[in-house]
Design a protein around this motif. Structure first.
Motif, mmCIF file in Angstrom:
data_model
loop_
_atom_site.group_PDB
_atom_site.id
_atom_site.type_symbol
_atom_site.label_atom_id
_atom_site.label_comp_id
_atom_site.label_asym_id
_atom_site.label_seq_id
_atom_site.Cartn_x
_atom_site.Cartn_y
_atom_site.Cartn_z
ATOM 1 N N VAL A 4 -6.400 27.042 -30.733
ATOM 2 C CA VAL A 4 -6.713 28.305 -31.268
ATOM 3 C C VAL A 4 -7.632 27.997 -32.567
ATOM 4 O O VAL A 4 -7.581 28.792 -33.591
ATOM 5 C CB VAL A 4 -5.335 28.951 -31.952
ATOM 6 C CG1 VAL A 4 -4.611 29.295 -30.746
ATOM 7 C CG2 VAL A 4 -4.548 28.073 -32.845
ATOM 8 N N LEU A 5 -7.923 26.659 -32.849
ATOM 9 C CA LEU A 5 -8.753 26.540 -34.182
ATOM 10 C C LEU A 5 -10.291 26.828 -33.848
ATOM 11 O O LEU A 5 -10.529 26.832 -32.716
ATOM 12 C CB LEU A 5 -8.777 25.114 -34.452
ATOM 13 C CG LEU A 5 -7.332 24.503 -34.807
ATOM 14 C CD1 LEU A 5 -7.231 23.066 -35.167
ATOM 15 C CD2 LEU A 5 -6.737 25.316 -36.078
ATOM 16 N N VAL A 85 -17.629 24.707 -15.276
ATOM 17 C CA VAL A 85 -17.282 25.642 -16.411
ATOM 18 C C VAL A 85 -16.541 25.058 -17.432
ATOM 19 O O VAL A 85 -16.894 25.365 -18.709
ATOM 20 C CB VAL A 85 -16.379 26.935 -15.816
ATOM 21 C CG1 VAL A 85 -16.023 27.943 -16.885
ATOM 22 C CG2 VAL A 85 -16.828 27.484 -14.627
ATOM 23 N N ILE A 86 -15.523 24.074 -17.169
ATOM 24 C CA ILE A 86 -14.875 23.407 -18.523
ATOM 25 C C ILE A 86 -15.885 22.778 -19.404
ATOM 26 O O ILE A 86 -16.002 22.685 -20.797
ATOM 27 C CB ILE A 86 -13.849 22.574 -18.113
ATOM 28 C CG1 ILE A 86 -12.734 23.565 -17.520
ATOM 29 C CG2 ILE A 86 -13.149 21.926 -19.387
ATOM 30 C CD1 ILE A 86 -11.976 24.480 -18.296
ATOM 31 N N LEU A 87 -16.999 22.068 -18.673
ATOM 32 C CA LEU A 87 -17.765 21.056 -19.256
ATOM 33 C C LEU A 87 -18.664 21.999 -20.135
ATOM 34 O O LEU A 87 -19.306 21.558 -21.131
ATOM 35 C CB LEU A 87 -18.526 20.344 -18.129
ATOM 36 C CG LEU A 87 -17.701 19.185 -17.457
ATOM 37 C CD1 LEU A 87 -18.414 18.398 -16.387
ATOM 38 C CD2 LEU A 87 -17.043 18.128 -18.593
ATOM 39 N N LEU A 88 -19.144 23.021 -19.469
ATOM 40 C CA LEU A 88 -20.212 24.089 -20.096
ATOM 41 C C LEU A 88 -19.380 24.223 -21.475
ATOM 42 O O LEU A 88 -20.327 24.544 -22.286
ATOM 43 C CB LEU A 88 -20.432 25.126 -19.186
ATOM 44 C CG LEU A 88 -21.325 24.811 -18.037
ATOM 45 C CD1 LEU A 88 -21.694 26.012 -17.112
ATOM 46 C CD2 LEU A 88 -22.801 24.367 -18.642
ATOM 47 N N LEU A 89 -18.169 24.999 -21.435
ATOM 48 C CA LEU A 89 -17.480 25.324 -22.573
ATOM 49 C C LEU A 89 -17.275 24.153 -23.778
ATOM 50 O O LEU A 89 -17.639 24.406 -24.691
ATOM 51 C CB LEU A 89 -16.071 25.876 -22.144
ATOM 52 C CG LEU A 89 -15.860 27.081 -21.474
ATOM 53 C CD1 LEU A 89 -14.690 27.228 -20.834
ATOM 54 C CD2 LEU A 89 -16.484 28.364 -21.975
ATOM 55 N N ILE A 90 -17.094 22.792 -23.149
ATOM 56 C CA ILE A 90 -16.957 21.658 -24.313
ATOM 57 C C ILE A 90 -18.265 21.375 -24.930
ATOM 58 O O ILE A 90 -18.270 21.312 -25.997
ATOM 59 C CB ILE A 90 -16.347 20.636 -23.301
ATOM 60 C CG1 ILE A 90 -15.086 20.855 -23.021
ATOM 61 C CG2 ILE A 90 -16.755 19.232 -24.190
ATOM 62 C CD1 ILE A 90 -14.458 19.613 -21.921
ATOM 63 N N ILE A 93 -18.546 24.394 -27.478
ATOM 64 C CA ILE A 93 -17.681 23.866 -28.772
ATOM 65 C C ILE A 93 -18.453 22.878 -29.271
ATOM 66 O O ILE A 93 -18.483 22.772 -30.613
ATOM 67 C CB ILE A 93 -16.513 23.650 -28.064
ATOM 68 C CG1 ILE A 93 -15.854 25.053 -27.360
ATOM 69 C CG2 ILE A 93 -15.507 23.172 -28.983
ATOM 70 C CD1 ILE A 93 -14.523 24.711 -26.453
ATOM 71 N N THR A 94 -18.781 22.069 -28.933
ATOM 72 C CA THR A 94 -19.219 20.648 -29.445
ATOM 73 C C THR A 94 -20.633 21.060 -30.319
ATOM 74 O O THR A 94 -20.472 20.489 -31.553
ATOM 75 C CB THR A 94 -19.854 19.533 -28.366
ATOM 76 O OG1 THR A 94 -18.648 19.134 -27.512
ATOM 77 C CG2 THR A 94 -20.430 18.517 -29.047
ATOM 78 N N ILE A 95 -21.487 21.845 -29.742
ATOM 79 C CA ILE A 95 -22.602 22.295 -30.662
ATOM 80 C C ILE A 95 -22.015 23.209 -31.788
ATOM 81 O O ILE A 95 -22.595 22.857 -32.939
ATOM 82 C CB ILE A 95 -23.479 23.236 -29.673
ATOM 83 C CG1 ILE A 95 -24.415 22.273 -28.738
ATOM 84 C CG2 ILE A 95 -24.426 23.670 -30.470
ATOM 85 C CD1 ILE A 95 -24.923 22.996 -27.771
ATOM 86 N N ALA A 99 -22.610 21.964 -35.726
ATOM 87 C CA ALA A 99 -23.214 22.638 -36.506
ATOM 88 C C ALA A 99 -22.433 22.934 -38.023
ATOM 89 O O ALA A 99 -22.828 22.745 -39.160
ATOM 90 C CB ALA A 99 -23.621 24.172 -35.949
ATOM 91 N N SER A 100 -21.051 23.263 -37.693
ATOM 92 C CA SER A 100 -20.196 23.575 -38.894
ATOM 93 C C SER A 100 -19.691 22.349 -39.563
ATOM 94 O O SER A 100 -19.980 22.483 -40.950
ATOM 95 C CB SER A 100 -19.027 24.262 -38.428
ATOM 96 O OG SER A 100 -18.253 23.301 -37.504
ATOM 97 N N THR A 101 -19.498 21.144 -38.970
ATOM 98 C CA THR A 101 -19.369 20.031 -39.449
ATOM 99 C C THR A 101 -20.384 19.321 -40.320
ATOM 100 O O THR A 101 -20.432 18.778 -41.608
ATOM 101 C CB THR A 101 -18.791 19.065 -38.597
ATOM 102 O OG1 THR A 101 -17.764 19.512 -37.780
ATOM 103 C CG2 THR A 101 -18.329 17.632 -39.261
ATOM 104 N N SER A 102 -21.571 19.449 -39.685
ATOM 105 C CA SER A 102 -22.853 19.088 -40.520
ATOM 106 C C SER A 102 -23.077 19.763 -41.786
ATOM 107 O O SER A 102 -23.742 19.250 -42.831
ATOM 108 C CB SER A 102 -24.048 19.004 -39.437
ATOM 109 O OG SER A 102 -24.527 20.334 -39.238
#
Length: 271
Positions: A4-5, A85-90, A93-95, A99-102
Motif C-alpha cells: 500500500v506504499l 503481468v506481474i513482471l510488467l507491473l514490477i 513500479i520500478t520506473i 523517478a521519485s527516488t532520483s
C-alpha cells in the motif's frame, strides 16, 4: 504494508508537475482509492490459493507466487501469462520508484545535504532532468540488489528498513501537522484540502504509521535459527543509520545544509 506504499511518490515529482498544488494531491488520493480495492482483492485471492505454504516457499523457481499461479491455473501457459503481468507491473513500479527516488536525491543534493552535492544536484542542460541523480540512483540500486545473491536475510532487512524509514518520516510530519490542528495554530493555505476530514484522517494515519513502524522491526518467525538467517535486522540497520546520520549532521552537515527552499518562483507569481 509494502503493497500500500507508493501513492506519495508523485510528491517527489512536484517540481516537474504543472499546477502541482492541485494536481499532485488529487493524483495521490485517486491512485490510492482506485488501486487499494484491487490490491486487497488480489491479496485475499492469493492467500486462498496457497494450497501449501511449505511447498510454496520451497518451490524450485524460488518465487512462491509462481507456485501459487501454477496451482490455481493448472497449466504452464496460464502460469506464464499471469507471471508476465506481474513482471510488467514490477517494471512500471520500478520506473516510478526510480523517478521519485532520483528526484529526492536531487533535492537533498541541491540543498547540500549529500556528498558530491554539486554533481548530484545538477540539471542536464538539454534534457532538463537531474540526469546525474538518475544515473546514481540506478547504479546504487543495482549494487544493493546484489546483496540478495549472498544473503536473503540481509536483503529482506533492507526492504524492512525502507518501510521503517518511510513510517518514521510519516510519524514526524503527521505529528507536526496534527499538533497544529489540535492547538488551532496557523497552517499555510492549501490549493487542495481535506477540509473537516483533515483531523480524523491525520489521526488514523498517525495510528497506522505507529502500528506499521512497530511491526516492521519484527522477524517473520518466532522460531529463531542459530545463524540468524530469519531474524529481522532492520532494527540494527535503522538504529545504526540514525546514529551515523546524527554524527554526520552535528559534525558537518548542519554547517553546509541549506534546508528546503522557502520561496519558489514560477512564470507568473511568487508563492
Amino acid at each position: 504494508m509494502f503493497s500500500v506504499l507508493g501513492s506519495d511518490s508523485v510528491a517527489h515529482m512536484a517540481e516537474e508537475v504543472e499546477d502541482a498544488g492541485s494536481v499532485v494531491p488529487r493524483a495521490m488520493v485517486w491512485s490510492f482509492f482506485l488501486n487499494i480495492p484491487f490490491t486487497l482483492g488480489m491479496v485475499i485471492s492469493y492467500l486462498f490459493c496457497i494450497t501449501s505454504l511449505e511447498d510454496a516457499l520451497s518451490d524450485p523457481t524460488y518465487y512462491p507466487f509462481i507456485y501459487v499461479f501454477r496451482q490455481a491455473t493448472g497449466s504452464k501457459g496460464g502460469t506464464t501469462g499471469m507471471t508476465i503481468v506481474i513482471l510488467l507491473l514490477i517494471i512500471m513500479i520500478t520506473i516510478s520508484a526510480m523517478a521519485s527516488t532520483s528526484r529526492q536525491t536531487f533535492a537533498f543534493a541541491r540543498d547540500n545535504g549529500l556528498p558530491f552535492s554539486s554533481w548530484l544536484g545538477s540539471v542536464h542542460r538539454t534534457l532538463h532532468v537531474p540526469l546525474n541523480s538518475i544515473i546514481f540512483t540506478m547504479l546504487f540500486t543495482c549494487v544493493i540488489s546484489l546483496i540478495n545473491i549472498g544473503s536473503t536475510a540481509a536483503f529482506n532487512a533492507l526492504l524492512s528498513r525502507s518501510t521503517v524509514a518511510l513510517m518514521a518520516t510519516y510519524l514526524v510530519s503527521i505529528t507536526c501537522v496534527l499538533i497544529r490542528r489540535v492547538k488551532n495554530q496557523y497552517l499555510p493555505p492549501a490549493r487542495w484540502s481535506l477540509g473537516k476530514w483533515g483531523l480524523p484522517v491525520n489521526v488514523i494515519a498517525l495510528l497506522y504509521a505507529c502500528w506499521a513502524f512497530f511491526w516492521s522491526f519484527w522477524p517473520i518467525s518466532n522460531d529463531m535459527v542459530a545463524d540468524g538467517s530469519n531474524f529481522n535486522w532492520a532494527c540494527l540497520l535503522f538504529v545504526g543509520l540514525m546514529g551515523i546520520g546524527s554524527v554526520l549532521y552535528y559534525t558537518h552537515a548542519r554547517k553546509v545544509y541549506d534546508g528546503p527552499v522557502a520561496i519558489v518562483k514560477d512564470r507568473d507569481r511568487l508563492y
